[in-house]
Scaffold this motif. Structure first.
Motif, PDB file in Angstrom:
ATOM      1  N   GLY A 180      24.950 -28.073   9.897  1.00 27.52           N
ATOM      2  CA  GLY A 180      23.570 -27.828  10.772  1.00 27.52           C
ATOM      3  C   GLY A 180      23.933 -27.126  12.204  1.00 27.52           C
ATOM      4  O   GLY A 180      22.963 -26.954  12.663  1.00 27.52           O
ATOM      5  N   ARG A 181      25.340 -26.822  12.548  1.00 23.87           N
ATOM      6  CA  ARG A 181      25.669 -26.636  13.688  1.00 23.87           C
ATOM      7  C   ARG A 181      26.378 -25.127  13.869  1.00 23.87           C
ATOM      8  O   ARG A 181      25.611 -24.050  14.100  1.00 23.87           O
ATOM      9  N   ILE A 182      27.378 -24.826  12.795  1.00 23.70           N
ATOM     10  CA  ILE A 182      28.123 -23.678  12.949  1.00 23.70           C
ATOM     11  C   ILE A 182      29.236 -23.568  11.561  1.00 23.70           C
ATOM     12  O   ILE A 182      29.391 -24.751  11.127  1.00 23.70           O
ATOM     13  N   LEU A 183      29.484 -22.356  11.267  1.00 24.12           N
ATOM     14  CA  LEU A 183      30.228 -21.920  10.475  1.00 24.12           C
ATOM     15  C   LEU A 183      31.448 -21.164  11.033  1.00 24.12           C
ATOM     16  O   LEU A 183      31.051 -19.882  11.302  1.00 24.12           O
ATOM     17  N   ASN A 184      32.695 -21.580  11.135  1.00 25.77           N
ATOM     18  CA  ASN A 184      33.648 -20.543  11.788  1.00 25.77           C
ATOM     19  C   ASN A 184      34.946 -20.277  10.658  1.00 25.77           C
ATOM     20  O   ASN A 184      35.348 -21.290  10.181  1.00 25.77           O
ATOM     21  N   VAL A 185      35.217 -19.149  10.663  1.00 24.45           N
ATOM     22  CA  VAL A 185      36.036 -18.327   9.610  1.00 24.45           C
ATOM     23  C   VAL A 185      37.277 -18.069  10.140  1.00 24.45           C
ATOM     24  O   VAL A 185      37.124 -17.307  10.931  1.00 24.45           O
ATOM     25  N   ILE A 186      38.404 -18.685   9.948  1.00 26.78           N
ATOM     26  CA  ILE A 186      39.657 -18.190  10.811  1.00 26.78           C
ATOM     27  C   ILE A 186      40.384 -17.272   9.744  1.00 26.78           C
ATOM     28  O   ILE A 186      40.651 -17.847   8.616  1.00 26.78           O
ATOM     29  N   LEU A 187      40.462 -16.119   9.900  1.00 22.54           N
ATOM     30  CA  LEU A 187      41.204 -15.165   8.880  1.00 22.54           C
ATOM     31  C   LEU A 187      42.830 -14.889   9.435  1.00 22.54           C
ATOM     32  O   LEU A 187      43.057 -15.054  10.598  1.00 22.54           O
ATOM     33  N   ASP A 188      43.384 -14.892   8.403  1.00 17.62           N
ATOM     34  CA  ASP A 188      45.116 -14.407   8.548  1.00 17.62           C
ATOM     35  C   ASP A 188      45.000 -12.956   8.559  1.00 17.62           C
ATOM     36  O   ASP A 188      44.951 -11.986   7.751  1.00 17.62           O
ATOM     37  N   GLN A 189      45.340 -12.445   9.817  1.00 13.98           N
ATOM     38  CA  GLN A 189      45.161 -10.830  10.155  1.00 13.98           C
ATOM     39  C   GLN A 189      46.465 -10.241   9.425  1.00 13.98           C
ATOM     40  O   GLN A 189      46.570  -8.923   9.269  1.00 13.98           O
ATOM     41  N   GLN A 190      47.416 -11.022   9.138  1.00  7.24           N
ATOM     42  CA  GLN A 190      48.680 -10.340   8.473  1.00  7.24           C
ATOM     43  C   GLN A 190      48.864 -10.238   6.936  1.00  7.24           C
ATOM     44  O   GLN A 190      49.682  -9.626   6.357  1.00  7.24           O
TER      45      GLN A 190
END
Length: 554
Positions: free
Chosen positions: A540-550
């Protein structure tokens, strides 16, 4: 102070700001007898609130109120005074004497007579009531200070029915308060010829739930009506101590804003914010089409450096700013006038009339008509039937309707009619976007509109196929099942930076939310070809996706 209380002067320099200032100036002793509950007291200021009593004991009298709360101490001192015979507790009212006699013709006549020989005042017997005013051709002031009723000599001269002695009637009349203070009781039983009001009817109808009156009566009418009602309660005529459960004083409707400019003795414009004295300038009214608004100020279009005074005044014939309701009804219709007066602002506030503003609600009523009936034909008539169809409404359509129902009902209860109208405007805007207008939904909306625009609503009701007036219908009530928001707008962050929002169901799982985000065109470009290191989902608040840039996502 001979006009108040016993007339004795009381001085408490430690606990009254004026006495404190006086004592400081003349170096008088300041002894604190009340301490704040926390003990922190500024010695340079008077402490005027409740607190704990200090320096308040008397060995000779045996009275000691130290340590007591000041409210309790007052009761203790009063009790001590009464028990020792020094005085008695009394409640003082600031209600002044009521000048109840008026030297004019209109008004209720006093049902009393004065005996000629003794000047004794004698009340009329019950079978002589009601006492009515005599017919007079001339009821102008006498010029002698005597009331106009003295001109009715045959009416003034009378006889005491009990003793047969000659007498004269009272020629002053009661003020208008004598009738206006209790007329609400007569509405409960208007045809009763034996009593003021039947006890059973008064008990059923009273007290008045909501009393709406003008702001000019917010003090005196309330004061006198309560006074009158309490007298009737004391003699057993009414069953309640208070006449009204709720009193609402509506604000004034002021005339249109007047724009005033100033010229000096040479005829040059002077700005209203000028340092020079405007009292020496010539005032000049400026038409609205020659002014413009810059920031919070109104200025001349031709010279924006000249600021004007803008003010709305109470409507009066002397100012020439009275709006004739008949003219408004002729041009826009009664419903538009009614709706605009409610749409101008909160009921209790004073509001400024704007003839241009009524066009907005007039257009809203026109849009409502076309929503149901359709656009006019080339000859100005309307085709038979309506634009409404007898189809099952969708869940979304019912949700829009019931949200409107809930809001309108709440705003009516709180007398916020302007925001109730706003809610109906929002409904009409939403309904215009629908492919169909279900009859059940439009029926309910027309019922919602009916208290605000009764003439239009009644016409629409019959065009919707109803044979009986909507006045007999139940006012619609919102159902909670349609008020719950099942979908929410969820922000989506990629590596801590917000990249967009998605519409999801409240009960969506983390995997479902992620799939919706991954299929969104605006968000997928940030995710394609990237390895996901972590997902942080707060329902109900937020979705945060952390990507592996390498690493490339496989």
């Amino acid at each position: 102070l001979c006009s108040y209380g016993t007339g004795a002067i009381m001085a408490v320099p430690a606990h009254d700001s004026r006495d404190h200032e006086f004592a400081l100036k003349y170096e008088l002793p300041i002894i604190k007898v009340v301490s704040p509950p926390n003990g922190n007291c500024d010695p340079e200021e008077a402490y005027a609130d409740d607190g704990i009593m200090i320096n308040s004991s008397s060995s000779s009298s045996g009275l000691n109120i130290n340590g007591m709360l000041s409210q309790d101490a007052a009761l203790e001192v009063t009790s001590w005074v009464e028990s020792n015979g020094f005085g008695k507790k009394k409640v003082n009212y600031k209600l002044r004497d009521w000048l109840f006699a008026r030297q004019r013709y209109w008004g209720e006549p006093f049902p009393v007579i004065y005996l000629d020989d003794t000047n004794e005042m004698v009340p009329l017997t019950e079978n002589q009531l009601p006492l009515t005013l005599p017919e007079l051709d001339d009821f102008t002031p006498t010029g002698t200070g005597e009331p106009p009723l003295t001109k009715a000599a045959d009416w003034v001269r009378t006889t005491d029915v009990l003793t047969g002695k000659p007498a004269r009637r009272e020629t002053s009349t009661m003020p208008q308060w004598a009738g206006s203070c209790w007329y609400y009781l007569r509405f409960m039983d208007p045809k009763n010829s034996s009593t003021l009001v039947d006890k059973a009817k008064e008990s059923y109808w009273g007290p008045v739930d909501i009393y709406v009156g003008g702001a000019e009566h917010s003090v005196l009418h309330l004061l006198y009506a309560r006074f009158w009602h309490k007298v009737l309660y004391d003699i057993g005529v009414v069953s309640t101590k208070e006449p009204f459960k709720c009193l609402i004083n509506q604000g004034l409707i002021l005339g249109e804003v007047e724009y005033t400019a100033y010229r000096d003795n040479e005829g040059k414009w002077v700005s209203a914010d000028s340092d020079s004295s405007l009292s020496d300038c010539i005032q000049e009214k400026v038409p609205a089409d020659k002014i413009t608004k810059v920031g919070d100020n109104y200025v001349l279009k031709d010279d924006p450096n000249i600021r004007l005074n803008a003010r709305a005044y109470k409507m009066s014939k002397s100012r020439g700013n009275v709006i004739n309701p008949d003219d408004v009804v002729s041009e826009y219709g009664a419903d538009s006038l009614r709706l605009y007066e409610m749409f101008m602002g909160p009921l209790r506030d004073s509001k400024t009339w704007s003839t241009g503003g009524i066009e907005g609600v007039h257009r809203f009523l026109g849009r409502t008509w076309r929503l149901v009936v359709g656009a006019p034909l080339p000859d100005g008539s309307y085709k038979d039937g309506t634009m409404v169809t007898d189809v099952e409404p969708t869940f979304e359509q019912l949700r829009v309707l019931h949200k409107c129902m809930a809001r309108v009902s709440e705003e009516i209860q709180e007398t916020r009619f302007n925001t109730a109208i706003s809610a109906m405007m929002e409904f009409v805007n939403a309904a215009y976007k629908w492919d169909t207008q279900p009859k059940s939904v439009i029926d309910s909306f027309v019922l919602l509109l009916s208290p605000f625009a009764p003439h239009l609503a009644e016409e629409l009701w019959f065009r919707l196929g109803h044979a009986q007036s909507l006045a007999h219908e139940q006012f619609p009530e919102a159902k909670n099942e349609y008020l719950k928001e099942s979908e929410i707008v969820l922000p989506v962050q990629i590596n801590g930076k917000t990249r967009g929002t998605i519409l999801v169901d409240k009960e969506c799982s983390e995997d479902d939310v992620f799939q919706i985000a991954a299929s969104d065109d605006r968000l997928s470009k940030y995710l394609d070809g990237k390895a996901i290191r972590k997902r942080i989902y707060v329902p109900g608040r937020i979705l945060n996706v952390i990507l592996d840039q390498q690493k490339a996502r496989t």
